[in-house]
Scaffold this motif. Structure first.
Motif, PDB file in Angstrom:
ATOM      1  N   VAL A 298      37.308 -65.321  10.634  1.00 18.98           N
ATOM      2  CA  VAL A 298      35.928 -65.117  10.389  1.00 18.98           C
ATOM      3  C   VAL A 298      35.114 -66.105  11.054  1.00 18.98           C
ATOM      4  O   VAL A 298      35.630 -67.473  10.966  1.00 18.98           O
ATOM      5  CB  VAL A 298      35.392 -64.904   8.958  1.00 18.98           C
ATOM      6  N   VAL A 299      34.083 -65.817  11.699  1.00 20.60           N
ATOM      7  CA  VAL A 299      33.077 -66.956  12.404  1.00 20.60           C
ATOM      8  C   VAL A 299      32.058 -67.181  11.671  1.00 20.60           C
ATOM      9  O   VAL A 299      31.467 -66.264  10.999  1.00 20.60           O
ATOM     10  CB  VAL A 299      33.119 -66.631  14.004  1.00 20.60           C
ATOM     11  N   PRO A 300      31.468 -68.251  12.130  1.00 23.40           N
ATOM     12  CA  PRO A 300      30.071 -68.452  11.179  1.00 23.40           C
ATOM     13  C   PRO A 300      28.954 -67.567  11.577  1.00 23.40           C
ATOM     14  O   PRO A 300      28.916 -66.985  13.028  1.00 23.40           O
ATOM     15  CB  PRO A 300      29.928 -70.002  11.618  1.00 23.40           C
ATOM     16  N   ASN A 301      27.879 -67.211  10.799  1.00 32.03           N
ATOM     17  CA  ASN A 301      26.855 -66.485  11.228  1.00 32.03           C
ATOM     18  C   ASN A 301      26.110 -67.069  12.554  1.00 32.03           C
ATOM     19  O   ASN A 301      25.783 -66.128  13.273  1.00 32.03           O
ATOM     20  CB  ASN A 301      25.867 -66.555  10.115  1.00 32.03           C
ATOM     21  N   ALA A 302      26.062 -68.395  12.490  1.00 32.60           N
ATOM     22  CA  ALA A 302      25.418 -68.768  13.855  1.00 32.60           C
ATOM     23  C   ALA A 302      26.279 -68.433  15.134  1.00 32.60           C
ATOM     24  O   ALA A 302      25.663 -68.214  16.397  1.00 32.60           O
ATOM     25  CB  ALA A 302      25.187 -70.328  13.888  1.00 32.60           C
ATOM     26  N   ALA A 303      27.724 -68.575  15.108  1.00 33.18           N
ATOM     27  CA  ALA A 303      28.340 -67.921  16.191  1.00 33.18           C
ATOM     28  C   ALA A 303      28.288 -66.670  16.575  1.00 33.18           C
ATOM     29  O   ALA A 303      28.117 -66.252  17.638  1.00 33.18           O
ATOM     30  CB  ALA A 303      29.799 -68.276  15.796  1.00 33.18           C
ATOM     31  N   ILE A 304      27.828 -65.722  15.735  1.00 33.62           N
ATOM     32  CA  ILE A 304      27.640 -64.285  15.639  1.00 33.62           C
ATOM     33  C   ILE A 304      26.343 -64.274  16.606  1.00 33.62           C
ATOM     34  O   ILE A 304      26.184 -63.558  17.482  1.00 33.62           O
ATOM     35  CB  ILE A 304      27.493 -63.661  14.394  1.00 33.62           C
ATOM     36  N   LEU A 305      25.504 -65.094  16.257  1.00 32.49           N
ATOM     37  CA  LEU A 305      23.977 -64.916  16.964  1.00 32.49           C
ATOM     38  C   LEU A 305      24.120 -65.480  18.430  1.00 32.49           C
ATOM     39  O   LEU A 305      23.678 -65.123  19.089  1.00 32.49           O
ATOM     40  CB  LEU A 305      23.051 -65.717  16.098  1.00 32.49           C
ATOM     41  N   GLU A 306      25.124 -66.564  18.627  1.00 27.62           N
ATOM     42  CA  GLU A 306      25.151 -67.253  19.889  1.00 27.62           C
ATOM     43  C   GLU A 306      26.054 -66.235  20.541  1.00 27.62           C
ATOM     44  O   GLU A 306      25.504 -65.988  21.791  1.00 27.62           O
ATOM     45  CB  GLU A 306      26.011 -68.660  19.622  1.00 27.62           C
ATOM     46  N   ARG A 307      26.965 -65.403  20.067  1.00 28.35           N
ATOM     47  CA  ARG A 307      27.396 -64.318  20.879  1.00 28.35           C
ATOM     48  C   ARG A 307      26.297 -63.340  21.518  1.00 28.35           C
ATOM     49  O   ARG A 307      26.601 -62.646  22.589  1.00 28.35           O
ATOM     50  CB  ARG A 307      28.387 -63.705  20.082  1.00 28.35           C
ATOM     51  N   MET A 308      25.712 -62.843  20.570  1.00 31.85           N
ATOM     52  CA  MET A 308      24.589 -61.875  20.899  1.00 31.85           C
ATOM     53  C   MET A 308      23.666 -62.480  21.873  1.00 31.85           C
ATOM     54  O   MET A 308      23.325 -61.787  22.941  1.00 31.85           O
ATOM     55  CB  MET A 308      23.757 -61.471  19.633  1.00 31.85           C
ATOM     56  N   LEU A 309      23.206 -63.660  21.796  1.00 26.36           N
ATOM     57  CA  LEU A 309      22.315 -64.282  22.858  1.00 26.36           C
ATOM     58  C   LEU A 309      22.896 -64.462  24.023  1.00 26.36           C
ATOM     59  O   LEU A 309      22.420 -64.184  25.009  1.00 26.36           O
ATOM     60  CB  LEU A 309      21.628 -65.584  22.249  1.00 26.36           C
ATOM     61  N   THR A 310      24.261 -64.845  23.868  1.00 27.47           N
ATOM     62  CA  THR A 310      24.973 -64.924  25.527  1.00 27.47           C
ATOM     63  C   THR A 310      24.923 -63.657  26.022  1.00 27.47           C
ATOM     64  O   THR A 310      24.621 -63.745  27.345  1.00 27.47           O
ATOM     65  CB  THR A 310      26.297 -65.705  25.047  1.00 27.47           C
ATOM     66  N   ASN A 311      25.425 -62.797  25.365  1.00 26.36           N
ATOM     67  CA  ASN A 311      25.288 -61.374  25.973  1.00 26.36           C
ATOM     68  C   ASN A 311      23.787 -61.135  26.799  1.00 26.36           C
ATOM     69  O   ASN A 311      23.839 -60.642  27.830  1.00 26.36           O
ATOM     70  CB  ASN A 311      25.491 -60.128  24.988  1.00 26.36           C
ATOM     71  N   LEU A 312      22.734 -61.191  26.001  1.00 31.13           N
ATOM     72  CA  LEU A 312      21.308 -61.009  26.479  1.00 31.13           C
ATOM     73  C   LEU A 312      21.259 -62.066  27.628  1.00 31.13           C
ATOM     74  O   LEU A 312      20.341 -61.642  28.592  1.00 31.13           O
ATOM     75  CB  LEU A 312      20.572 -61.312  25.328  1.00 31.13           C
ATOM     76  N   ARG A 313      21.729 -63.288  27.492  1.00 28.47           N
ATOM     77  CA  ARG A 313      21.618 -64.097  28.719  1.00 28.47           C
ATOM     78  C   ARG A 313      22.200 -63.636  29.919  1.00 28.47           C
ATOM     79  O   ARG A 313      21.388 -63.533  31.038  1.00 28.47           O
ATOM     80  CB  ARG A 313      22.289 -65.310  28.463  1.00 28.47           C
ATOM     81  N   LEU A 314      23.384 -62.958  29.572  1.00 30.51           N
ATOM     82  CA  LEU A 314      23.964 -62.410  31.310  1.00 30.51           C
ATOM     83  C   LEU A 314      23.096 -61.137  31.563  1.00 30.51           C
ATOM     84  O   LEU A 314      22.983 -61.023  32.923  1.00 30.51           O
ATOM     85  CB  LEU A 314      25.216 -61.981  30.615  1.00 30.51           C
ATOM     86  N   ILE A 315      22.749 -60.385  30.440  1.00 32.70           N
ATOM     87  CA  ILE A 315      21.919 -59.178  30.801  1.00 32.70           C
ATOM     88  C   ILE A 315      20.610 -59.360  31.412  1.00 32.70           C
ATOM     89  O   ILE A 315      20.374 -58.917  32.614  1.00 32.70           O
ATOM     90  CB  ILE A 315      21.530 -58.170  29.410  1.00 32.70           C
ATOM     91  N   TYR A 316      19.936 -60.388  31.204  1.00 31.44           N
ATOM     92  CA  TYR A 316      18.871 -60.791  31.777  1.00 31.44           C
ATOM     93  C   TYR A 316      18.804 -61.295  32.975  1.00 31.44           C
ATOM     94  O   TYR A 316      17.772 -61.350  33.907  1.00 31.44           O
ATOM     95  CB  TYR A 316      17.592 -61.331  30.941  1.00 31.44           C
ATOM     96  N   ALA A 317      19.684 -62.171  33.155  1.00 33.50           N
ATOM     97  CA  ALA A 317      20.183 -62.947  34.405  1.00 33.50           C
ATOM     98  C   ALA A 317      20.355 -61.754  35.280  1.00 33.50           C
ATOM     99  O   ALA A 317      20.026 -61.715  36.681  1.00 33.50           O
ATOM    100  CB  ALA A 317      21.174 -63.926  34.331  1.00 33.50           C
ATOM    101  N   ARG A 318      21.163 -60.582  34.939  1.00 37.96           N
ATOM    102  CA  ARG A 318      21.562 -59.841  36.072  1.00 37.96           C
ATOM    103  C   ARG A 318      20.331 -58.867  36.380  1.00 37.96           C
ATOM    104  O   ARG A 318      20.138 -58.406  37.531  1.00 37.96           O
ATOM    105  CB  ARG A 318      22.606 -58.874  35.304  1.00 37.96           C
ATOM    106  N   LEU A 319      19.418 -58.566  35.431  1.00 33.98           N
ATOM    107  CA  LEU A 319      18.166 -57.857  35.587  1.00 33.98           C
ATOM    108  C   LEU A 319      16.948 -58.589  36.442  1.00 33.98           C
ATOM    109  O   LEU A 319      15.805 -58.119  36.707  1.00 33.98           O
ATOM    110  CB  LEU A 319      17.741 -57.627  34.448  1.00 33.98           C
ATOM    111  N   GLU A 320      17.556 -60.147  36.609  1.00 35.47           N
ATOM    112  CA  GLU A 320      16.368 -60.996  37.052  1.00 35.47           C
ATOM    113  C   GLU A 320      15.192 -60.917  36.305  1.00 35.47           C
ATOM    114  O   GLU A 320      14.060 -60.882  36.806  1.00 35.47           O
ATOM    115  CB  GLU A 320      16.183 -60.567  38.676  1.00 35.47           C
ATOM    116  N   ARG A 321      15.225 -60.941  35.035  1.00 36.68           N
ATOM    117  CA  ARG A 321      13.815 -60.986  34.338  1.00 36.68           C
ATOM    118  C   ARG A 321      14.079 -62.405  33.643  1.00 36.68           C
ATOM    119  O   ARG A 321      14.333 -62.576  32.323  1.00 36.68           O
ATOM    120  CB  ARG A 321      14.027 -59.927  32.996  1.00 36.68           C
ATOM    121  N   ILE A 322      13.306 -63.249  34.600  1.00 42.88           N
ATOM    122  CA  ILE A 322      13.607 -64.466  34.205  1.00 42.88           C
ATOM    123  C   ILE A 322      12.742 -64.892  32.980  1.00 42.88           C
ATOM    124  O   ILE A 322      13.085 -66.051  32.104  1.00 42.88           O
ATOM    125  CB  ILE A 322      13.044 -65.467  35.334  1.00 42.88           C
ATOM    126  N   ASP A 323      11.432 -64.382  32.634  1.00 43.47           N
ATOM    127  CA  ASP A 323      10.782 -64.877  31.541  1.00 43.47           C
ATOM    128  C   ASP A 323      11.846 -64.533  30.422  1.00 43.47           C
ATOM    129  O   ASP A 323      11.593 -65.377  29.240  1.00 43.47           O
ATOM    130  CB  ASP A 323       9.457 -64.009  31.288  1.00 43.47           C
TER     131      ASP A 323
END
Length: 272
Positions: free
Chosen positions: A183-208
């Motif tokens: 089991v990982v900390p709740n903060a690590a779960i949120l970090e994993r979700m945000l890291t996914n979104l970081r890759l998605i928005y970088a791929r979509l070039e939605r810089i804002d």
């Protein structure tokens, strides 16, 4: 509508506390403000509360772990028809809890957060795991361990089934390690979700949107030099010269003579 600054501050308030006090559902909805600044969190949280009440009604106060888990899966996934995203997997909407509830489709971590959040409200202790490639929730306090696969339609998995899943998903290239199921900390779960979104928005070039995601990652890791660099580059791409200079100077202070230090100094000279 919530301003970007206000939403970020609310996210900080939600995560800057003892880890066991972090409300994953609230934090996930504040992440959704990246895409939906007009989103009101209270109605969505009330919907999760209602789900938890229904779980308790079905399971009964004296139910054991398995009947409670089955009631949780029925109420959160099966009856609403919520399923794993198979097409357009990297659509950012598949990561947002509000969209998962409305569109009835999501990626593993979003479905896992749904299970953990409703479980917490119903007194069913679940935690997120370090499972690579495929986020799983784990029932706490029972032996042998039992895992919930939201993306797989709410399957209940044993440790051996998880071992087979790792082999299948990695095509035998990744060696199973029991630490993947810790089991990982709740903060690590949120970090994993945000890291996914970081890759998605970088791929979509939605810089804002990318910048908004990086700011939330920095709320979790304020002194992370790589994140500060990434935000500085993103500001540079958008033409935000002052903010780019601020971040890139801070990066050089934290990273010292990193391999890309000369490149960053060149960007700073161009900005100045």
């Amino acid at each position: 509508m919530v301003s970007p600054a206000e939403s970020l501050e609310r996210f900080r308030e939600a995560v800057w506390r003892p880890d066991e006090e972090i409300d994953l559902a609230l934090a996930a909805l504040l992440i959704a403000h990246v895409e939906y600044p007009e989103l009101e969190t209270a109605p969505v949280l009330e919907r999760l509360d209602a789900m938890a009440v229904e779980v308790l009604r079905r399971a009964g106060p004296a139910a054991g772990a398995l009947p409670r888990l089955r009631a949780l899966l029925e109420v959160t996934l099966r009856e609403p028809g919520i399923r794993g995203a198979r097409e357009d997997y990297y659509d950012p909407r598949n990561s947002f809890l509000c969209d998962v509830l409305e569109r009835k489709v999501g990626i593993p971590i979003a479905l896992g957060i749904l299970l953990i959040a409703v479980g917490a409200r119903a007194g069913i202790p679940l935690g997120g795991t370090a499972m690579p490639m495929h986020f799983l929730a784990r029932m706490l306090g029972i032996r042998p361990p039992l895992f919930l696969d939201g993306y797989g339609g709410g399957q209940l998995l044993t440790e051996d089934a998880c071992r087979q899943l790792v082999s299948l998903m990695s095509q035998g290239e990744l060696k199973f390690d029991k630490r993947m199921l810790e089991v990982v900390p709740n903060a690590a779960i949120l970090e994993r979700m945000l890291t996914n979104l970081r890759l998605i928005y970088a791929r979509l070039e939605r810089i804002d949107r990318l910048i908004a995601v990086l700011e939330r990652l920095l709320a979790l890791r304020p002194q992370d030099a790589e994140l500060i660099r990434a935000r500085g580059i993103a500001h540079f791409q958008l033409g935000n010269a002052r903010l780019a200079r601020q971040d890139l100077r801070q990066y050089l202070k934290l990273a010292g003579e990193s391999p890309d230090a000369d490149k960053i100094r060149g960007i700073l000279r161009a900005l100045e």
